[in-house]
Write an enzyme that holds these catalytic residues in place. Sequence first.
Site, PDB file in Angstrom:
ATOM      1  N   ASP A 134       0.805  -1.255   0.166  1.00  9.53           N
ATOM      2  CA  ASP A 134      -0.048  -0.126  -0.109  1.00  9.53           C
ATOM      3  C   ASP A 134       0.977   1.349   0.139  1.00  9.53           C
ATOM      4  OD1 ASP A 134      -2.365  -1.766   0.297  1.00  9.53           O
ATOM      5  OD2 ASP A 134      -1.929  -1.872   2.620  1.00  9.53           O
ATOM      6  N   LYS A 182       2.228   2.170  -5.052  1.00 11.77           N
ATOM      7  CA  LYS A 182       2.941   1.745  -6.547  1.00 11.77           C
ATOM      8  C   LYS A 182       1.941   2.068  -7.723  1.00 11.77           C
ATOM      9  CE  LYS A 182       3.132  -2.415  -4.571  1.00 11.77           C
ATOM     10  NZ  LYS A 182       2.914  -2.017  -3.020  1.00 11.77           N
ATOM     11  N   GLY A 239      -4.191  -4.411  -4.030  1.00 13.45           N
ATOM     12  CA  GLY A 239      -5.022  -3.217  -4.619  1.00 13.45           C
ATOM     13  C   GLY A 239      -4.495  -2.169  -4.811  1.00 13.45           C
ATOM     14  N   HIS A 240      -4.402  -1.698  -5.991  1.00 14.45           N
ATOM     15  CA  HIS A 240      -4.002  -0.193  -6.364  1.00 14.45           C
ATOM     16  C   HIS A 240      -4.936   0.722  -6.828  1.00 14.45           C
ATOM     17  CE1 HIS A 240      -0.025  -2.442  -7.966  1.00 14.45           C
ATOM     18  NE2 HIS A 240      -0.145  -2.233  -6.689  1.00 14.45           N
ATOM     19  N   GLN A 276       2.182  -6.106  -3.233  1.00 18.80           N
ATOM     20  CA  GLN A 276       2.539  -5.804  -1.765  1.00 18.80           C
ATOM     21  C   GLN A 276       3.903  -5.070  -1.465  1.00 18.80           C
ATOM     22  OE1 GLN A 276       1.340  -9.386  -3.166  1.00 18.80           O
ATOM     23  NE2 GLN A 276      -0.588  -8.828  -2.760  1.00 18.80           N
TER      24      GLN A 276
HETATM   25  P1  IMP Z   1      -2.706 -12.582   1.820  1.00 23.92           P
HETATM   26  O1  IMP Z   1      -1.722 -12.221   0.745  1.00 23.92           O
HETATM   27  O2  IMP Z   1      -4.154 -12.549   1.430  1.00 23.92           O
HETATM   28  O3  IMP Z   1      -2.484 -14.120   2.077  1.00 23.92           O
HETATM   29  O4  IMP Z   1      -2.359 -11.908   3.295  1.00 23.92           O
HETATM   30  C1  IMP Z   1      -1.176 -12.331   3.803  1.00 23.92           C
HETATM   31  C2  IMP Z   1      -0.692 -10.767   4.736  1.00 23.92           C
HETATM   32  O5  IMP Z   1      -0.453  -9.937   3.571  1.00 23.92           O
HETATM   33  C3  IMP Z   1      -1.928  -9.992   5.325  1.00 23.92           C
HETATM   34  O6  IMP Z   1      -1.352  -9.468   6.231  1.00 23.92           O
HETATM   35  C4  IMP Z   1      -2.429  -9.330   4.079  1.00 23.92           C
HETATM   36  O7  IMP Z   1      -3.117  -8.095   5.089  1.00 23.92           O
HETATM   37  C5  IMP Z   1      -1.122  -8.817   3.708  1.00 23.92           C
HETATM   38  N1  IMP Z   1      -1.265  -8.239   2.305  1.00 23.92           N
HETATM   39  C6  IMP Z   1      -1.830  -8.891   0.987  1.00 23.92           C
HETATM   40  N2  IMP Z   1      -1.753  -8.148  -0.096  1.00 23.92           N
HETATM   41  C7  IMP Z   1      -1.647  -7.020   0.338  1.00 23.92           C
HETATM   42  C8  IMP Z   1      -1.703  -5.772  -0.184  1.00 23.92           C
HETATM   43  O8  IMP Z   1      -1.747  -5.535  -1.365  1.00 23.92           O
HETATM   44  N3  IMP Z   1      -1.358  -4.500   0.633  1.00 23.92           N
HETATM   45  C9  IMP Z   1      -1.109  -4.608   1.998  1.00 23.92           C
HETATM   46  N4  IMP Z   1      -1.100  -5.977   2.542  1.00 23.92           N
HETATM   47  C10 IMP Z   1      -1.402  -6.950   1.954  1.00 23.92           C
END
Ligand code: IMP
Length: 426
Positions: free
Chosen positions: A12, A15, A39-40, A223
């Site tokens: 977040d 990017k 999520g962008h 991420q």
């Molecule tokens: P997962 O990727 O859904 O398995 O989540 C694993 C961890 O990564 C959790 O803490 C999510 O909140 C975090 N996470 C996954 N995608 C994002 C993102 O795009 N932005 C911020 N945190 C993320």
Amino acid sequence: MADLIVGIQWGDEGKGKIVDVLAKDYDYIVRYQGGHNAGHTIVVGDKKYALHLIPSGILTSHCINIIGNGVVIEPSALIEEMRQFGGEQALLGRLFISDRAHIILPFHQELDSSLERAANAIGTTKKGIGPCYTDKIARIGLRACDVRNFPAQRESIIARLQERVRTLKESNILDSSLEELVQASISSLESAHTILSPFITDTTSLLWEAQAQGKRILLEGAQGSMLDIDHGTYPFVTSSTTIAAGSCAGSGLAPRDIASVLGIMKAYCTRVGHGPFPTEDGKEFGALLCEKGAEFGTTTGRKRRCGGFDALAARYACRLNGCDKIALMKLDVLDGLEEIAVCVAYQYQGRKITYVPSDLENATPIYEILPGWAGESSKGVKSYDALPTNAKAYIARLEELVGVKIAMISTGAERSEIIYRYDCAI
Ligand code: IMP
């Protein structure tokens, strides 16, 4: 040659906005890991776009967008997202999906949600990311090529699905019946076959060809580095290689194809989900960052945890990624503060350290207090010289602590609210 954009914190960082503003200089934009957990948010005029799987280059008409082999794809999420941009017909020739990318099926999502009900939950997005990558590594996953071949290989694919779901059902972790889960997966594959087949191709060869023709390629990380499966705050991480090294595995390009790496970091820190976050501020400062920075997840709507800038985590991430330059985001959110605390060391096992330990949860931050620029504003400023003096001093101190030059500074959500320093092309 390809340039690379990576997140330096816990995701977040913004990017999407940087890819969007740089896209005009590139022919191909490539996502190479993660899935619709990403999520962008991109603001163009009065329109706001939420991107999860489609590369941010989709908003630049000449860009070809690639979803690489390292991405995990939930077909209905992708199809839904494609609708924002006029659907299949409008995107043919502008969007390509790797035939080697793995597919998230309904049982992956149910498994993710079930695991999140356990005491040792990670705080995932519940999108099925971890379970899909689990199947990939276990060599039992289905790929986009199986989607394309679904009618021809229907029986063998259904047999594989039944086998996988049967094993999962034996662990008593899924609520839906075996028949329901298999049927839902078949339906997902059928619609994916119909809608997505024209987009599925060998994107590795496509990129090699583009490279041979001298096309400009931008790789777009999802991420952040602190969520990397190896180097992040394990187990509170995502299930892919989010650092620069993952860009080659997830796209088919070779390390020597990468010309430069631009790290993206916010002027403060946020994190969603559970896990260590040394500078988290549960009080006024954190609440202010959350409110002013609109720190709510694009994917899940969750309120992000907020806190001050962690220079150790950022320096660690810049080293992992080999960042050449940095884009500093959301500087304007710090407007109005009298002083700003920046983490410059940790207290860890009774001593002061300046590295990121593998058990970051046992580290507490040691801060340096920098003067803010209360009474002045950086909002919407487009030239470095026009920034408040203390904002420039803040930027200079971050550069010193992190060891990388800050080449771009974002001062608002709009495309135009950005400062370019040095040469802006990375
Ligand atoms: P997962 O990727 O859904 O398995 O989540 C694993 C961890 O990564 C959790 O803490 C999510 O909140 C975090 N996470 C996954 N995608 C994002 C993102 O795009 N932005 C911020 N945190 C993320």
